[in-house]
Scaffold this motif. Structure first.
Motif, PDB file in Angstrom:
ATOM      1  N   THR A  15       0.844  -1.251   0.950  1.00 35.13           N
ATOM      2  CA  THR A  15      -0.082  -0.115  -0.035  1.00 35.13           C
ATOM      3  C   THR A  15       0.742   0.607  -0.042  1.00 35.13           C
ATOM      4  O   THR A  15       1.525   0.727   0.090  1.00 35.13           O
ATOM      5  CB  THR A  15      -1.036  -0.048   1.506  1.00 35.13           C
ATOM      6  N   ILE A  16      -0.069   2.347  -0.445  1.00 31.65           N
ATOM      7  CA  ILE A  16       0.982   3.657  -0.581  1.00 31.65           C
ATOM      8  C   ILE A  16       1.044   3.938   0.832  1.00 31.65           C
ATOM      9  O   ILE A  16      -1.072   4.475   1.136  1.00 31.65           O
ATOM     10  CB  ILE A  16       0.944   4.645  -1.992  1.00 31.65           C
ATOM     11  N   ALA A  17       1.111   4.785   1.708  1.00 35.04           N
ATOM     12  CA  ALA A  17       1.334   5.334   2.855  1.00 35.04           C
ATOM     13  C   ALA A  17      -0.212   5.904   3.157  1.00 35.04           C
ATOM     14  O   ALA A  17      -1.080   6.284   3.870  1.00 35.04           O
ATOM     15  CB  ALA A  17       2.158   5.189   4.092  1.00 35.04           C
ATOM     16  N   LYS A  18       0.661   7.459   2.552  1.00 40.27           N
ATOM     17  CA  LYS A  18       0.330   8.722   2.329  1.00 40.27           C
ATOM     18  C   LYS A  18       0.115   9.214   0.598  1.00 40.27           C
ATOM     19  O   LYS A  18       1.272   8.507  -0.013  1.00 40.27           O
ATOM     20  CB  LYS A  18       0.682   9.738   3.018  1.00 40.27           C
ATOM     21  N   LEU A  19      -1.186   9.888   0.253  1.00 42.40           N
ATOM     22  CA  LEU A  19      -1.215   9.800  -1.042  1.00 42.40           C
ATOM     23  C   LEU A  19      -2.494  11.292  -1.183  1.00 42.40           C
ATOM     24  O   LEU A  19      -3.446  10.867  -0.853  1.00 42.40           O
ATOM     25  CB  LEU A  19      -1.261   9.039  -1.371  1.00 42.40           C
ATOM     26  N   GLN A  20      -1.441  11.743  -2.682  1.00 38.03           N
ATOM     27  CA  GLN A  20      -2.787  12.707  -2.900  1.00 38.03           C
ATOM     28  C   GLN A  20      -3.180  12.932  -4.242  1.00 38.03           C
ATOM     29  O   GLN A  20      -2.178  12.497  -4.730  1.00 38.03           O
ATOM     30  CB  GLN A  20      -2.326  14.461  -2.923  1.00 38.03           C
ATOM     31  N   THR A  21      -4.305  12.318  -4.622  1.00 37.15           N
ATOM     32  CA  THR A  21      -4.740  12.673  -5.384  1.00 37.15           C
ATOM     33  C   THR A  21      -4.517  14.018  -6.473  1.00 37.15           C
ATOM     34  O   THR A  21      -4.669  14.599  -5.908  1.00 37.15           O
ATOM     35  CB  THR A  21      -6.101  11.888  -5.691  1.00 37.15           C
ATOM     36  N   PRO A  22      -4.765  13.708  -7.507  1.00 36.45           N
ATOM     37  CA  PRO A  22      -4.552  14.876  -8.604  1.00 36.45           C
ATOM     38  C   PRO A  22      -5.569  16.013  -8.176  1.00 36.45           C
ATOM     39  O   PRO A  22      -5.639  16.585  -8.508  1.00 36.45           O
ATOM     40  CB  PRO A  22      -4.264  14.650  -9.408  1.00 36.45           C
ATOM     41  N   GLY A  23      -7.092  14.873  -7.640  1.00 34.72           N
ATOM     42  CA  GLY A  23      -7.553  16.261  -7.133  1.00 34.72           C
ATOM     43  C   GLY A  23      -7.685  17.114  -5.909  1.00 34.72           C
ATOM     44  O   GLY A  23      -8.293  17.760  -5.490  1.00 34.72           O
ATOM     45  N   GLY A  24      -6.843  17.022  -5.616  1.00 32.90           N
ATOM     46  CA  GLY A  24      -6.088  16.958  -3.923  1.00 32.90           C
ATOM     47  C   GLY A  24      -6.973  16.493  -2.954  1.00 32.90           C
ATOM     48  O   GLY A  24      -5.783  17.001  -1.944  1.00 32.90           O
ATOM     49  N   GLU A  25      -6.872  15.540  -2.790  1.00 34.56           N
ATOM     50  CA  GLU A  25      -7.894  14.731  -2.175  1.00 34.56           C
ATOM     51  C   GLU A  25      -6.669  13.786  -1.341  1.00 34.56           C
ATOM     52  O   GLU A  25      -6.093  13.174  -1.723  1.00 34.56           O
ATOM     53  CB  GLU A  25      -8.634  13.999  -2.298  1.00 34.56           C
ATOM     54  N   VAL A  66      -3.019   3.412   0.673  1.00 42.03           N
ATOM     55  CA  VAL A  66      -3.604   2.928  -1.050  1.00 42.03           C
ATOM     56  C   VAL A  66      -3.311   1.888  -1.129  1.00 42.03           C
ATOM     57  O   VAL A  66      -2.264   1.641  -1.591  1.00 42.03           O
ATOM     58  CB  VAL A  66      -3.628   4.651  -1.704  1.00 42.03           C
ATOM     59  N   PRO A  67      -4.465   1.405  -2.070  1.00 36.91           N
ATOM     60  CA  PRO A  67      -3.368  -0.355  -2.689  1.00 36.91           C
ATOM     61  C   PRO A  67      -2.609   0.058  -3.770  1.00 36.91           C
ATOM     62  O   PRO A  67      -3.271   1.152  -4.786  1.00 36.91           O
ATOM     63  CB  PRO A  67      -4.724  -0.668  -2.920  1.00 36.91           C
ATOM     64  N   CYS A  68      -1.641  -0.913  -3.686  1.00 35.08           N
ATOM     65  CA  CYS A  68      -0.686  -0.259  -4.918  1.00 35.08           C
ATOM     66  C   CYS A  68      -1.445  -1.187  -6.367  1.00 35.08           C
ATOM     67  O   CYS A  68      -0.553  -2.426  -6.670  1.00 35.08           O
ATOM     68  CB  CYS A  68       1.222  -1.230  -4.920  1.00 35.08           C
ATOM     69  N   ASP A  69      -1.969  -1.141  -7.422  1.00 41.48           N
ATOM     70  CA  ASP A  69      -3.032  -1.735  -7.321  1.00 41.48           C
ATOM     71  C   ASP A  69      -3.338   0.045  -9.134  1.00 41.48           C
ATOM     72  O   ASP A  69      -3.629   0.543  -8.992  1.00 41.48           O
ATOM     73  CB  ASP A  69      -4.017  -1.648  -7.453  1.00 41.48           C
ATOM     74  N   LEU A  70      -2.710  -0.399 -10.479  1.00 43.16           N
ATOM     75  CA  LEU A  70      -2.952   0.038 -11.613  1.00 43.16           C
ATOM     76  C   LEU A  70      -3.989   0.811 -11.193  1.00 43.16           C
ATOM     77  O   LEU A  70      -4.352   1.726 -11.754  1.00 43.16           O
ATOM     78  CB  LEU A  70      -1.834  -1.009 -13.011  1.00 43.16           C
ATOM     79  N   LEU A  71      -5.013  -0.189 -11.448  1.00 47.15           N
ATOM     80  CA  LEU A  71      -6.352  -0.397 -12.266  1.00 47.15           C
ATOM     81  C   LEU A  71      -6.732   1.060 -10.644  1.00 47.15           C
ATOM     82  O   LEU A  71      -7.907   2.014 -10.861  1.00 47.15           O
ATOM     83  CB  LEU A  71      -7.410  -1.382 -12.086  1.00 47.15           C
ATOM     84  N   VAL A  72      -6.917   0.980  -9.567  1.00 51.03           N
ATOM     85  CA  VAL A  72      -7.445   1.607  -8.573  1.00 51.03           C
ATOM     86  C   VAL A  72      -6.717   2.951  -8.460  1.00 51.03           C
ATOM     87  O   VAL A  72      -7.531   3.699  -8.222  1.00 51.03           O
ATOM     88  CB  VAL A  72      -7.052   1.081  -7.074  1.00 51.03           C
ATOM     89  N   LEU A  73      -5.095   3.176  -8.971  1.00 50.08           N
ATOM     90  CA  LEU A  73      -4.790   4.476  -9.202  1.00 50.08           C
ATOM     91  C   LEU A  73      -5.148   5.134 -10.044  1.00 50.08           C
ATOM     92  O   LEU A  73      -5.100   5.885 -10.191  1.00 50.08           O
ATOM     93  CB  LEU A  73      -2.930   4.070  -8.994  1.00 50.08           C
ATOM     94  N   ILE A  74      -5.116   4.598 -11.566  1.00 46.40           N
ATOM     95  CA  ILE A  74      -5.880   5.169 -12.862  1.00 46.40           C
ATOM     96  C   ILE A  74      -7.420   5.596 -12.095  1.00 46.40           C
ATOM     97  O   ILE A  74      -8.346   6.657 -12.543  1.00 46.40           O
ATOM     98  CB  ILE A  74      -5.971   4.192 -14.166  1.00 46.40           C
ATOM     99  N   ALA A  75      -8.528   4.838 -11.580  1.00 41.20           N
ATOM    100  CA  ALA A  75      -9.453   5.426 -11.095  1.00 41.20           C
ATOM    101  C   ALA A  75      -9.341   6.574  -9.641  1.00 41.20           C
ATOM    102  O   ALA A  75     -10.422   7.340  -9.792  1.00 41.20           O
ATOM    103  CB  ALA A  75     -10.466   3.938 -10.171  1.00 41.20           C
ATOM    104  N   LEU A  76      -8.600   6.380  -8.861  1.00 41.84           N
ATOM    105  CA  LEU A  76      -8.314   7.744  -8.614  1.00 41.84           C
ATOM    106  C   LEU A  76      -8.128   8.447  -9.664  1.00 41.84           C
ATOM    107  O   LEU A  76      -7.588   9.971  -8.229  1.00 41.84           O
ATOM    108  CB  LEU A  76      -7.223   7.653  -7.573  1.00 41.84           C
ATOM    109  N   GLY A  77      -7.386   8.380 -10.273  1.00 40.75           N
ATOM    110  CA  GLY A  77      -7.080   9.954 -11.471  1.00 40.75           C
ATOM    111  C   GLY A  77      -6.090  10.561 -11.794  1.00 40.75           C
ATOM    112  O   GLY A  77      -5.668  11.123 -12.273  1.00 40.75           O
ATOM    113  N   PHE A  78      -5.515   9.146 -11.242  1.00 34.51           N
ATOM    114  CA  PHE A  78      -3.764   9.235 -11.619  1.00 34.51           C
ATOM    115  C   PHE A  78      -3.456   9.243 -13.991  1.00 34.51           C
ATOM    116  O   PHE A  78      -4.010   7.790 -13.694  1.00 34.51           O
ATOM    117  CB  PHE A  78      -3.283   8.610 -11.449  1.00 34.51           C
ATOM    118  N   PRO A  79      -2.776   9.376 -13.704  1.00 27.37           N
ATOM    119  CA  PRO A  79      -2.196   9.629 -15.425  1.00 27.37           C
ATOM    120  C   PRO A  79      -1.178   7.500 -15.408  1.00 27.37           C
ATOM    121  O   PRO A  79      -0.802   7.594 -14.684  1.00 27.37           O
ATOM    122  CB  PRO A  79      -2.017   9.800 -15.671  1.00 27.37           C
ATOM    123  N   GLU A  80      -1.623   6.602 -16.321  1.00 26.12           N
ATOM    124  CA  GLU A  80      -1.106   4.749 -16.802  1.00 26.12           C
ATOM    125  C   GLU A  80       0.774   5.871 -15.658  1.00 26.12           C
ATOM    126  O   GLU A  80       0.754   4.697 -15.176  1.00 26.12           O
ATOM    127  CB  GLU A  80      -1.176   4.684 -17.835  1.00 26.12           C
TER     128      GLU A  80
END
Length: 100
Positions: free
Chosen positions: A4-14, A19-33
């Motif tokens: 997991t990623i302990a702390k993360l700020q989404t592109p939207g500022g959240e 956060v799980p280290c999963d490509l699809l999860v991160l993309i769903a959170l708004g990160f580019p691939e």
């Protein structure tokens, strides 16, 4: 390796935690691939480093510390060499990555 990623700020500022280290999860959170892949790679490196540090620490306690205490008690060159050799062996068994 499930990380997991302990702390993360989404592109939207959240701000998020664990956060799980999963490509699809991160993309769903708004990160580019490409950014999601970078985040996953960084988290994996951090997890590997944490494992190595913990493994070294456990090996020092179980294997090297008793030899150190023997050397402190006996104060002989042989005991010091045995302790230093064990420390070198542990460092070789669990090498830390080069610092950049």
């Amino acid at each position: 390796m499930t990380n997991t990623i302990a702390k993360l700020q989404t592109p939207g500022g959240e701000d998020l935690i664990n956060v799980p280290c999963d490509l699809l999860v991160l993309i769903a959170l708004g990160f580019p691939e490409d950014r999601a892949k970078e985040l996953i790679a960084t988290a994996q490196k951090e997890a590997e480093l944490a494992f190595l540090v913990a493994a070294r620490r456990a090996a020092y306690v179980a294997e090297a510390d008793p030899l150190f205490l023997e050397w402190q008690y006996d104060e002989t060159a042989e005991k010091e060499k045995a302790w230093r050799d064990k420390v070198a062996e542990i460092k070789a068994r669990y090498p830390l990555p080069e610092r950049t």
